[in-house]
Design a protein around this motif. Sequence first.
Motif, short mmCIF file in Angstrom:
data_model
loop_
_atom_site.label_atom_id
_atom_site.label_comp_id
_atom_site.label_asym_id
_atom_site.label_seq_id
_atom_site.Cartn_x
_atom_site.Cartn_y
_atom_site.Cartn_z
N MET A 1 0.82 -1.21 0.00
CA MET A 1 0.00 0.00 0.00
C MET A 1 0.86 1.26 0.00
O MET A 1 0.46 2.31 0.47
N THR A 2 2.07 1.16 -0.55
CA THR A 2 2.95 2.31 -0.64
C THR A 2 2.67 3.08 -1.92
O THR A 2 2.66 2.47 -3.00
N PRO A 3 2.46 4.39 -1.85
CA PRO A 3 2.19 5.15 -3.08
C PRO A 3 3.33 5.01 -4.08
O PRO A 3 4.50 4.93 -3.72
N ALA A 4 2.96 4.97 -5.36
CA ALA A 4 3.96 4.84 -6.41
C ALA A 4 3.38 5.39 -7.70
O ALA A 4 2.18 5.59 -7.83
N ALA A 5 4.24 5.61 -8.67
CA ALA A 5 3.77 6.07 -9.97
C ALA A 5 3.04 4.93 -10.67
O ALA A 5 3.27 3.76 -10.40
N ALA A 6 2.14 5.29 -11.60
CA ALA A 6 1.37 4.27 -12.30
C ALA A 6 2.28 3.37 -13.11
O ALA A 6 3.29 3.81 -13.66
N GLY A 7 1.94 2.11 -13.18
CA GLY A 7 2.74 1.17 -13.94
C GLY A 7 2.22 -0.24 -13.78
O GLY A 7 1.24 -0.47 -13.08
N ASP A 8 2.86 -1.18 -14.42
CA ASP A 8 2.44 -2.57 -14.35
C ASP A 8 2.49 -3.09 -12.91
O ASP A 8 3.44 -2.81 -12.17
N GLY A 9 1.48 -3.88 -12.53
CA GLY A 9 1.48 -4.51 -11.23
C GLY A 9 1.03 -3.61 -10.10
O GLY A 9 1.01 -4.03 -8.95
N LEU A 10 0.67 -2.37 -10.41
CA LEU A 10 0.23 -1.45 -9.37
C LEU A 10 -1.29 -1.41 -9.31
O LEU A 10 -1.98 -1.78 -10.26
N VAL A 11 -1.80 -0.95 -8.20
CA VAL A 11 -3.24 -0.93 -7.96
C VAL A 11 -3.70 0.50 -7.76
O VAL A 11 -3.10 1.27 -7.00
N SER A 12 -4.79 0.87 -8.42
CA SER A 12 -5.34 2.21 -8.28
C SER A 12 -6.17 2.32 -7.00
O SER A 12 -6.96 1.42 -6.69
N VAL A 13 -5.99 3.42 -6.29
CA VAL A 13 -6.87 3.73 -5.16
C VAL A 13 -7.65 5.01 -5.46
O VAL A 13 -8.08 5.73 -4.56
N GLY A 14 -7.83 5.29 -6.74
CA GLY A 14 -8.63 6.43 -7.15
C GLY A 14 -8.04 7.74 -6.67
O GLY A 14 -6.83 7.98 -6.75
N LEU A 15 -8.89 8.61 -6.16
CA LEU A 15 -8.45 9.91 -5.67
C LEU A 15 -7.84 9.83 -4.28
O LEU A 15 -7.27 10.81 -3.80
N ASN A 16 -7.99 8.69 -3.62
CA ASN A 16 -7.42 8.48 -2.29
C ASN A 16 -7.83 9.60 -1.32
O ASN A 16 -6.99 10.20 -0.65
#
Length: 473
Positions: A182-197
């Motif tokens: 659940m560590t913020p990261a830039a968009a990319g493969d294998g990542l999960v969106s949390v919307g506007l958070n």
Amino acid sequence: MEGMAARTEETAPQAHENHPAHPARDEYDVSAVERWAAEPDKRPGRTAFQRDRARVLHSAALRRLAGKTQVVTPGTLPQVLGAAGSGGAPVQVWDASPRTRLTHSLECAQVGRELGAALGCDPDLVEAACLSHDLGHPPFGHNGEQALNEFAEDCGGFEGNAQSLRLLTRIEPKRFVRGDTMTPAAAGDGLVSVGLNLTRAALDAATKYPWPRGARPGDPKSPKFGVYEDDRPVFDWIREGAPGTRTCFEAQVMDWADDVAYSVHDIEDGLHAGHIDPASLHSGPERREIFAVAVGRYVPEDTDPAELAEALDRLLGQEWWPHGYDGSAVAQARLKDATSQLIGRFCLAAEGATRARYGSGRLTRYAAELVVPRSARLECAVLKAVADRYVMQRAEQELLRADQRVVVAELAEALTARAPGVLDPQFRALFGQAADDRARKRVIVDQIASLTDASARSLHLRLTTRSPGTGQG
């Protein structure tokens, strides 16, 4: 949420993220300003709720509401009115820019912000909730919502409010995290969106129906619900500590601001477009039809029509009530004054009744219930019924709605047959990641719900028009 790892513990943020004193900061604890995925502030000096408001205001989802009809469709033909409703020479009324879902949301936000602030809520928090409340509406409004619900019956149904939560916490591209930490990261493969958070309090304030499908208290058959089953993890996190299915105080303010804004402004748009003749509100047969529309739809079925008649007469008896409208600048100004008077009347009624019950302190989260006098609710309901009777129930509107349902149904069929190639890149990727047919169908629903009225028709035309000489759509 699908593909989202269980949330790990994060260091809780300080109330209002260590920012300067705020008028209501003492009423919002650490839990209220926590985010699903912890993240640092990029610019010190803002409160957590100011960040929430900014994120919604800058979202693509909010911009798309500009392309979704509220009451009067932009670019429709002018209406013919008798001058001032007095039998004078007919006049042409033209409005090239009537209200849309976006302008309604902005107006709702202004009403909610002021009412919330008067009662002690954080104004940015209430405004963020008001700006968010219609984000999940699909093309063609409630008509599109019904058509999508039929298509999505076997994957959990469709509801605009549940879609708003899904969009805020999942679909709107703003914040991605690594699923295992659940560590913020830039968009990319294998990542999960949390919307506007957004913060817990902002998401809670935007939740009008805090229950899943078929679980409305006292009415399990109700089509209204606020969360799909595969969005339950974040929903359960939002509702931590909430008393059952009770909505928070800010959500109640948002809900009343929504009712006030659309009931008053739908009447304004209906008069301006020539669909409502003020003189008809004095006619016995017309009034009976209005009250018949209200009972069961806008007020409980056991409501006495005599109460509705009294409510309408109270409004008609106001010196500022528009008894005629000819489209002139003076008439427009008088109509604007009437809308301001109505908004003030409804908000002051709720503010006064709530203060009478709870006193003068700050009212936030679950410390109070918004009290709206029955007289104000009946007056608001009568306005909704007037707009329904003379605007939504026009014969040409029913023809338009039938065509819209066909567009949504055929679009859903075409996308199902040709996905994922015809989906937008964002939804194409989600389609490929979906675990089963049910999840893939939900992605198609998400794609359709994201469209504006015009883009839905354009995509429908592209996917259903056969190419010359090929026999293909």
